[in-house]
Design a protein around this motif. Sequence first.
Motif, mmCIF file in Angstrom:
data_model
loop_
_atom_site.group_PDB
_atom_site.id
_atom_site.type_symbol
_atom_site.label_atom_id
_atom_site.label_comp_id
_atom_site.label_asym_id
_atom_site.label_seq_id
_atom_site.Cartn_x
_atom_site.Cartn_y
_atom_site.Cartn_z
ATOM 1 N N ALA A 169 0.783 -1.039 -0.039
ATOM 2 C CA ALA A 169 0.045 -0.014 -0.008
ATOM 3 C C ALA A 169 0.873 1.174 -0.040
ATOM 4 O O ALA A 169 1.988 0.974 0.291
ATOM 5 C CB ALA A 169 -1.015 0.104 1.211
ATOM 6 N N PRO A 170 0.466 2.519 -0.329
ATOM 7 C CA PRO A 170 1.112 3.530 -0.319
ATOM 8 C C PRO A 170 1.472 4.278 0.857
ATOM 9 O O PRO A 170 2.346 4.908 0.950
ATOM 10 C CB PRO A 170 0.373 4.541 -1.333
ATOM 11 C CG PRO A 170 -0.998 4.136 -1.465
ATOM 12 C CD PRO A 170 -0.922 2.568 -1.269
ATOM 13 N N SER A 171 0.651 4.026 1.816
ATOM 14 C CA SER A 171 0.587 4.475 3.169
ATOM 15 C C SER A 171 -0.211 3.966 4.222
ATOM 16 O O SER A 171 -0.839 2.760 3.980
ATOM 17 C CB SER A 171 0.016 6.015 3.209
ATOM 18 O OG SER A 171 -1.323 5.991 2.850
ATOM 19 N N GLY A 172 0.005 4.219 5.617
ATOM 20 C CA GLY A 172 -0.906 3.700 6.458
ATOM 21 C C GLY A 172 -0.409 2.495 7.625
ATOM 22 O O GLY A 172 -1.088 2.442 8.617
ATOM 23 N N ALA A 173 0.970 1.992 7.346
ATOM 24 C CA ALA A 173 1.253 1.109 8.069
ATOM 25 C C ALA A 173 2.383 1.460 9.167
ATOM 26 O O ALA A 173 3.030 2.803 8.785
ATOM 27 C CB ALA A 173 1.904 -0.090 7.421
ATOM 28 N N ILE A 174 2.359 0.997 10.226
ATOM 29 C CA ILE A 174 3.611 1.276 11.016
ATOM 30 C C ILE A 174 4.510 0.132 11.265
ATOM 31 O O ILE A 174 4.026 -0.855 11.610
ATOM 32 C CB ILE A 174 3.105 1.495 12.536
ATOM 33 C CG1 ILE A 174 2.183 2.786 12.306
ATOM 34 C CG2 ILE A 174 4.333 2.078 13.413
ATOM 35 C CD1 ILE A 174 1.730 3.348 13.822
ATOM 36 N N LEU A 175 5.863 0.200 10.960
ATOM 37 C CA LEU A 175 6.859 -0.840 11.167
ATOM 38 C C LEU A 175 7.872 -0.315 12.115
ATOM 39 O O LEU A 175 8.270 0.747 12.096
ATOM 40 C CB LEU A 175 7.479 -1.105 9.922
ATOM 41 C CG LEU A 175 8.636 -2.164 9.726
ATOM 42 C CD1 LEU A 175 7.924 -3.654 9.890
ATOM 43 C CD2 LEU A 175 9.420 -2.312 8.550
ATOM 44 N N VAL A 176 8.050 -1.217 13.298
ATOM 45 C CA VAL A 176 9.126 -1.106 14.050
ATOM 46 C C VAL A 176 10.356 -1.812 13.689
ATOM 47 O O VAL A 176 10.241 -3.090 13.360
ATOM 48 C CB VAL A 176 8.895 -1.265 15.603
ATOM 49 C CG1 VAL A 176 9.873 -0.926 16.533
ATOM 50 C CG2 VAL A 176 7.496 -0.421 16.018
ATOM 51 N N HIS A 177 11.522 -1.231 13.308
ATOM 52 C CA HIS A 177 12.581 -2.011 12.883
ATOM 53 C C HIS A 177 13.910 -1.578 13.515
ATOM 54 O O HIS A 177 14.293 -0.554 13.919
ATOM 55 C CB HIS A 177 12.690 -1.247 11.266
ATOM 56 C CG HIS A 177 13.677 -2.359 10.626
ATOM 57 N ND1 HIS A 177 14.986 -2.301 10.382
ATOM 58 C CD2 HIS A 177 13.145 -3.179 9.601
ATOM 59 C CE1 HIS A 177 15.549 -3.333 9.404
ATOM 60 N NE2 HIS A 177 14.312 -3.907 9.112
ATOM 61 N N PRO A 178 14.656 -2.669 13.849
ATOM 62 C CA PRO A 178 15.831 -2.578 14.825
ATOM 63 C C PRO A 178 16.837 -1.982 13.864
ATOM 64 O O PRO A 178 17.033 -2.172 12.584
ATOM 65 C CB PRO A 178 16.178 -3.810 15.060
ATOM 66 C CG PRO A 178 15.209 -4.754 14.269
ATOM 67 C CD PRO A 178 14.228 -4.014 13.562
ATOM 68 N N VAL A 179 17.478 -0.956 14.460
ATOM 69 C CA VAL A 179 18.811 -0.576 13.927
ATOM 70 C C VAL A 179 20.015 -0.686 14.888
ATOM 71 O O VAL A 179 19.807 -0.544 15.955
ATOM 72 C CB VAL A 179 18.717 0.800 13.419
ATOM 73 C CG1 VAL A 179 17.712 1.270 12.412
ATOM 74 C CG2 VAL A 179 18.333 2.031 14.462
ATOM 75 N N THR A 180 21.285 -0.908 14.194
ATOM 76 C CA THR A 180 22.350 -0.843 15.202
ATOM 77 C C THR A 180 22.440 0.058 16.142
ATOM 78 O O THR A 180 22.208 1.305 15.873
ATOM 79 C CB THR A 180 23.611 -0.942 14.465
ATOM 80 O OG1 THR A 180 23.558 -1.995 13.434
ATOM 81 C CG2 THR A 180 24.745 -1.159 15.327
ATOM 82 N N ALA A 181 22.733 -0.153 17.401
ATOM 83 C CA ALA A 181 22.716 0.739 18.397
ATOM 84 C C ALA A 181 23.950 1.680 18.363
ATOM 85 O O ALA A 181 24.853 1.370 18.707
ATOM 86 C CB ALA A 181 22.666 -0.069 19.877
ATOM 87 N N LEU A 182 23.639 2.861 17.830
ATOM 88 C CA LEU A 182 24.610 4.015 17.846
ATOM 89 C C LEU A 182 24.095 4.880 18.843
ATOM 90 O O LEU A 182 23.396 6.018 18.523
ATOM 91 C CB LEU A 182 25.096 4.584 16.422
ATOM 92 C CG LEU A 182 25.681 3.412 15.483
ATOM 93 C CD1 LEU A 182 25.664 4.206 14.052
ATOM 94 C CD2 LEU A 182 27.011 3.004 15.919
ATOM 95 N N ASP A 183 24.583 5.145 20.018
ATOM 96 C CA ASP A 183 24.027 6.102 20.960
ATOM 97 C C ASP A 183 24.955 7.564 20.759
ATOM 98 O O ASP A 183 25.500 7.996 21.386
ATOM 99 C CB ASP A 183 24.311 5.521 22.520
ATOM 100 C CG ASP A 183 23.359 6.353 23.286
ATOM 101 O OD1 ASP A 183 22.598 7.327 22.842
ATOM 102 O OD2 ASP A 183 23.411 6.319 24.527
ATOM 103 N N ILE A 184 24.626 8.134 19.473
ATOM 104 C CA ILE A 184 25.318 9.389 19.022
ATOM 105 C C ILE A 184 24.226 10.268 18.929
ATOM 106 O O ILE A 184 23.029 9.939 18.300
ATOM 107 C CB ILE A 184 26.025 9.142 17.694
ATOM 108 C CG1 ILE A 184 27.073 7.948 17.994
ATOM 109 C CG2 ILE A 184 26.637 10.354 17.361
ATOM 110 C CD1 ILE A 184 27.625 7.551 16.405
ATOM 111 N N SER A 185 24.185 11.524 19.405
ATOM 112 C CA SER A 185 23.183 12.483 19.085
ATOM 113 C C SER A 185 24.095 13.955 18.704
ATOM 114 O O SER A 185 25.323 13.909 19.091
ATOM 115 C CB SER A 185 22.279 12.966 20.269
ATOM 116 O OG SER A 185 23.149 13.488 21.385
ATOM 117 N N ALA A 186 23.481 14.750 17.846
ATOM 118 C CA ALA A 186 23.892 15.782 17.591
ATOM 119 C C ALA A 186 24.237 16.808 18.898
ATOM 120 O O ALA A 186 25.114 17.668 18.988
ATOM 121 C CB ALA A 186 23.295 16.732 16.644
#
Length: 223
Positions: A169-186
């Motif tokens: 579909a073009p829109s409307g879903a929520i996916l929670v996706h893991p990403v490598t933990a990089l605890d960096i912030s601006a």
Amino acid sequence: MTSPIGILGGTFDPLHFGHLRLAQELAEGLVLGEVRFIPAGLPAHRAPPFASPQQRLEMVHLGMDGNPLFSLDEREIFKPAPSYTVETLLDLRRERGAMQPLCLFMGADAFLGLATWHRWRELFDLAHLVVAQRPGVAGITRAAATLPAELLDELDRRLVNEPEAMRDAPSGAILVHPVTALDISATQIRRELAAGRSPRYLLPDAVLDYIRTNGLYKDTYGT
Ligand code: ATP
């Protein structure tokens, strides 16, 4: 259906490896043809950035380092008033047509505050939401006590488990996706610079060189 387009908005004050790795991993995990970085001009939800729009744009450009998956979208950055994500998505939807899947990326921290965004429920008519689990922030699940009730409702109706759902579909879903933990912030990078320490290895060298050449973030007093 065409390949979904990923969208990563942010202040990028400055761009760092947390942003780049998030974009790379989601692009590959979801098999996207493109990730658009859309730097905010005057962000609606936070204090004005320290670096100018032009400087933030240049830092994103330098940090992307010609990655063919990444593109830089300038539609928000020079606007004199705050730009709202819903308006940016409306624009993209008009340009790309009703059938193009759009995937709005955000960190779990940003998702927790989604119900305060301007016309936030309309976002689901315009794009899928892909929530990257960011280190140090409680996981997004149906049981998450930290989620406001109205957001939990949307999560209940929209949560999908498979990236393939982004193509159906073009829109409307929520996916929670893991990403490598990089605890960096601006924020952390600005603090290091203001304290006279080096944020090297938290962000691309080209971005750090730009910061040094332009004397940025010397005076941010730990903010
Ligand atoms: P600041 O410290 O100034 O608040 P930031 O590092 O959080 O900045 P933003 O430009 O506000 O960077 O972030 C843009 C998007 O990238 C947001 O959705 C945010 O959640 C996500 N993001 C930022 N850093 C990371 C990271 N280390 N890992 C995963 N997602 C991140």
